[in-house]
Design a protein around this motif. Sequence first.
Motif, PDB file in Angstrom:
ATOM      1  N   ARG A  65       9.803  42.256  29.843  1.00 35.23           N
ATOM      2  CA  ARG A  65       9.020  43.293  30.522  1.00 35.23           C
ATOM      3  C   ARG A  65       8.038  43.987  29.590  1.00 35.23           C
ATOM      4  O   ARG A  65       7.069  44.591  30.052  1.00 35.23           O
ATOM      5  CB  ARG A  65       9.967  44.302  31.170  1.00 35.23           C
ATOM      6  N   ILE A  66       8.275  43.915  28.290  1.00 35.30           N
ATOM      7  CA  ILE A  66       7.287  44.450  27.346  1.00 35.30           C
ATOM      8  C   ILE A  66       5.958  43.728  27.535  1.00 35.30           C
ATOM      9  O   ILE A  66       4.892  44.356  27.625  1.00 35.30           O
ATOM     10  CB  ILE A  66       7.800  44.286  25.901  1.00 35.30           C
ATOM     11  N   LEU A  67       6.012  42.398  27.595  1.00 40.41           N
ATOM     12  CA  LEU A  67       4.779  41.622  27.799  1.00 40.41           C
ATOM     13  C   LEU A  67       4.231  41.829  29.196  1.00 40.41           C
ATOM     14  O   LEU A  67       3.004  41.881  29.401  1.00 40.41           O
ATOM     15  CB  LEU A  67       5.040  40.139  27.543  1.00 40.41           C
ATOM     16  N   ARG A  68       5.119  41.937  30.178  1.00 39.42           N
ATOM     17  CA  ARG A  68       4.676  42.160  31.555  1.00 39.42           C
ATOM     18  C   ARG A  68       3.962  43.507  31.686  1.00 39.42           C
ATOM     19  O   ARG A  68       2.997  43.630  32.457  1.00 39.42           O
ATOM     20  CB  ARG A  68       5.861  42.084  32.515  1.00 39.42           C
ATOM     21  N   TYR A  69       4.390  44.495  30.954  1.00 38.00           N
ATOM     22  CA  TYR A  69       3.688  45.776  30.973  1.00 38.00           C
ATOM     23  C   TYR A  69       2.223  45.583  30.580  1.00 38.00           C
ATOM     24  O   TYR A  69       1.304  46.044  31.275  1.00 38.00           O
ATOM     25  CB  TYR A  69       4.364  46.776  30.023  1.00 38.00           C
ATOM     26  N   PHE A  70       2.003  44.892  29.464  1.00 34.39           N
ATOM     27  CA  PHE A  70       0.623  44.697  28.992  1.00 34.39           C
ATOM     28  C   PHE A  70      -0.163  43.810  29.957  1.00 34.39           C
ATOM     29  O   PHE A  70      -1.366  44.041  30.186  1.00 34.39           O
ATOM     30  CB  PHE A  70       0.625  44.108  27.593  1.00 34.39           C
ATOM     31  N   ARG A  71       0.490  42.812  30.525  1.00 35.89           N
ATOM     32  CA  ARG A  71      -0.229  41.932  31.463  1.00 35.89           C
ATOM     33  C   ARG A  71      -0.708  42.714  32.688  1.00 35.89           C
ATOM     34  O   ARG A  71      -1.876  42.601  33.086  1.00 35.89           O
ATOM     35  CB  ARG A  71       0.653  40.776  31.918  1.00 35.89           C
ATOM     36  N   LEU A  94       4.678  53.567  25.359  1.00 30.39           N
ATOM     37  CA  LEU A  94       4.437  52.797  24.140  1.00 30.39           C
ATOM     38  C   LEU A  94       5.548  53.032  23.118  1.00 30.39           C
ATOM     39  O   LEU A  94       5.953  52.104  22.401  1.00 30.39           O
ATOM     40  CB  LEU A  94       3.083  53.162  23.539  1.00 30.39           C
ATOM     41  N   GLU A  95       6.053  54.240  23.058  1.00 25.70           N
ATOM     42  CA  GLU A  95       7.132  54.526  22.125  1.00 25.70           C
ATOM     43  C   GLU A  95       8.406  53.783  22.525  1.00 25.70           C
ATOM     44  O   GLU A  95       9.136  53.257  21.675  1.00 25.70           O
ATOM     45  CB  GLU A  95       7.394  56.033  22.060  1.00 25.70           C
ATOM     46  N   ALA A  96       8.676  53.701  23.832  1.00 27.35           N
ATOM     47  CA  ALA A  96       9.839  52.939  24.308  1.00 27.35           C
ATOM     48  C   ALA A  96       9.686  51.463  23.949  1.00 27.35           C
ATOM     49  O   ALA A  96      10.665  50.789  23.583  1.00 27.35           O
ATOM     50  CB  ALA A  96       9.992  53.105  25.818  1.00 27.35           C
ATOM     51  N   ILE A  97       8.458  50.957  24.031  1.00 32.45           N
ATOM     52  CA  ILE A  97       8.201  49.564  23.644  1.00 32.45           C
ATOM     53  C   ILE A  97       8.454  49.377  22.157  1.00 32.45           C
ATOM     54  O   ILE A  97       9.134  48.426  21.744  1.00 32.45           O
ATOM     55  CB  ILE A  97       6.759  49.173  24.029  1.00 32.45           C
ATOM     56  N   TRP A 100       1.660  36.130  27.451  1.00 34.01           N
ATOM     57  CA  TRP A 100       0.554  36.437  26.534  1.00 34.01           C
ATOM     58  C   TRP A 100      -0.712  35.701  26.949  1.00 34.01           C
ATOM     59  O   TRP A 100      -1.818  36.258  26.893  1.00 34.01           O
ATOM     60  CB  TRP A 100       0.959  36.073  25.112  1.00 34.01           C
ATOM     61  N   HIS A 101      -0.573  34.468  27.389  1.00 36.05           N
ATOM     62  CA  HIS A 101      -1.748  33.715  27.842  1.00 36.05           C
ATOM     63  C   HIS A 101      -2.400  34.420  29.027  1.00 36.05           C
ATOM     64  O   HIS A 101      -3.639  34.507  29.125  1.00 36.05           O
ATOM     65  CB  HIS A 101      -1.335  32.293  28.219  1.00 36.05           C
ATOM     66  N   LYS A 102      -1.600  34.934  29.947  1.00 41.22           N
ATOM     67  CA  LYS A 102      -2.153  35.662  31.096  1.00 41.22           C
ATOM     68  C   LYS A 102      -2.867  36.929  30.640  1.00 41.22           C
ATOM     69  O   LYS A 102      -3.883  37.322  31.230  1.00 41.22           O
ATOM     70  CB  LYS A 102      -1.042  35.990  32.093  1.00 41.22           C
ATOM     71  N   ILE A 103      -2.341  37.571  29.610  1.00 44.63           N
ATOM     72  CA  ILE A 103      -3.019  38.738  29.048  1.00 44.63           C
ATOM     73  C   ILE A 103      -4.379  38.331  28.484  1.00 44.63           C
ATOM     74  O   ILE A 103      -5.396  38.996  28.702  1.00 44.63           O
ATOM     75  CB  ILE A 103      -2.150  39.379  27.946  1.00 44.63           C
TER      76      ILE A 103
END
Length: 468
Positions: free
Chosen positions: A222-228, A245-248, A267-270
């Motif tokens: 979900r860390i990556l999903r947040y950025f996506r 961001l601090e939780a990440i 990451w590719h989707k990002i």
Amino acid sequence: MIITCSFVKYIKYLKHSSRRVPTRGATSYSAERWKASKMEGEQAPASRDDPVIMKLDTPEFRTIFTPELKTLAGLFEKYNYEIRIAGGAVRDILMGIRPKDLDFATTATPNEMKDMFTKEEIRMINMKGEQHGTITSRINDAENFEITTLRIDVATDGRHAKVEFTKDWKLDANRRDLTINSMFLGLDGTVYDYFFGYEDLKKRRIAFVGNAETRIQEDYLRILRYFRFYGRIAENPDVHDAATLEAIRRNVQGLDRVAGERIWTEWHKIMVGRFPVELTTKMIECELSRHIGLPEKPDVAAFLDVHKRAEENGVRLRAISLISALLKDQEEVMLLHGRLKLSAFDRDLALFLVQHRVVTPSEKPLKIYQKLVIMPKGKNQGIKEFVCELFRYRGDLELLRVFADWQPPRFPVGGDQLRQHVKGGKLMGLVITRLKERWIDSDFQLDHEELLKLVPNIVEEINDNIQK
């Protein structure tokens, strides 16, 4: 209204487990049991007293009703099971986007769905999803529908969850990652939003459902999903919530439990979405680097320069091309590949770019790249595209134009024609290599006869070198 309780019951936090936890049978959780399942000291997220926020009748909503979906809706109504569209499709429809995929949630258990589809002679496929509560039906041999029983997570290893079934829509909504993904849409157009996802969608705000740290620890991907989803929804590249961001940052080590292929997919989707450079830079600032295959100190300055140059030139680089700018050498490329399990194409392209990105001065700058195509070291597949991407990466647009239009000519001499001059397979290969070099140096002007006249001298040179 805030209720001091939790929707997640941790029997034991499976800190070091990577195995898949088997799914339990269906259990209906009442509100009282739900409160009893809380984690100590954690509050439940703010939620609506009435989750119904609107009734849709938009073109995007109407266009999803294929004959097959109407058949599916009729079946669930006939057997008195509730079914709703879930997750991303609801978000897209509310944004005026026709969804590409529809996911469904239902009060029916997997066994109840199997009984229903069997009675109605509806084919079911991909039965592996059953252990997670998902049944996939195929209607009219034309359309597949994935339907998942409402569920809650009772334990997690940070990637996979042990679940129990429920008939409470709010409980299921609470187990989802982001508020904008936690809404449901009834097939009559009713939108159900328990955790203010619609307000966040209107504000273009990306927020976890409830406590960000809890949601992340349930599934570190979900860390990556947040950025996506930030790249998909947010209007500005850097208006992140500081607490999120601090939780990440506090949980980045959990990404070590996530398969590299899954990390690369996100990451590719990002990278192909909006704000790819800003988001990747933010990921690096949040100390994700060594957990996603990057070196401890990636070359962010080069990354920014390559992206800026591509934007100024109006060219779009592949995701792996931009990422390769963060890497100093081929060893770092292979470390990235070892973590992410890149495709052979992406791996080889990154290796090629890192090797050739520094310009070598030459009176005929195309010659070296034409030689790579005509005389590849290893497989020839993709070499021309690698060179075109290199020119995009370096900003050599004129070379790109010429090289993209260049069609590799056919070498005019074959092995059969050389046999009368050359004996032995190894010697034949050496002669062909020398002939191709002479042919390339002549700008492909030497013809069949002229090349054959060179063979005796080349054979003599090779033999002299062997004897030395």
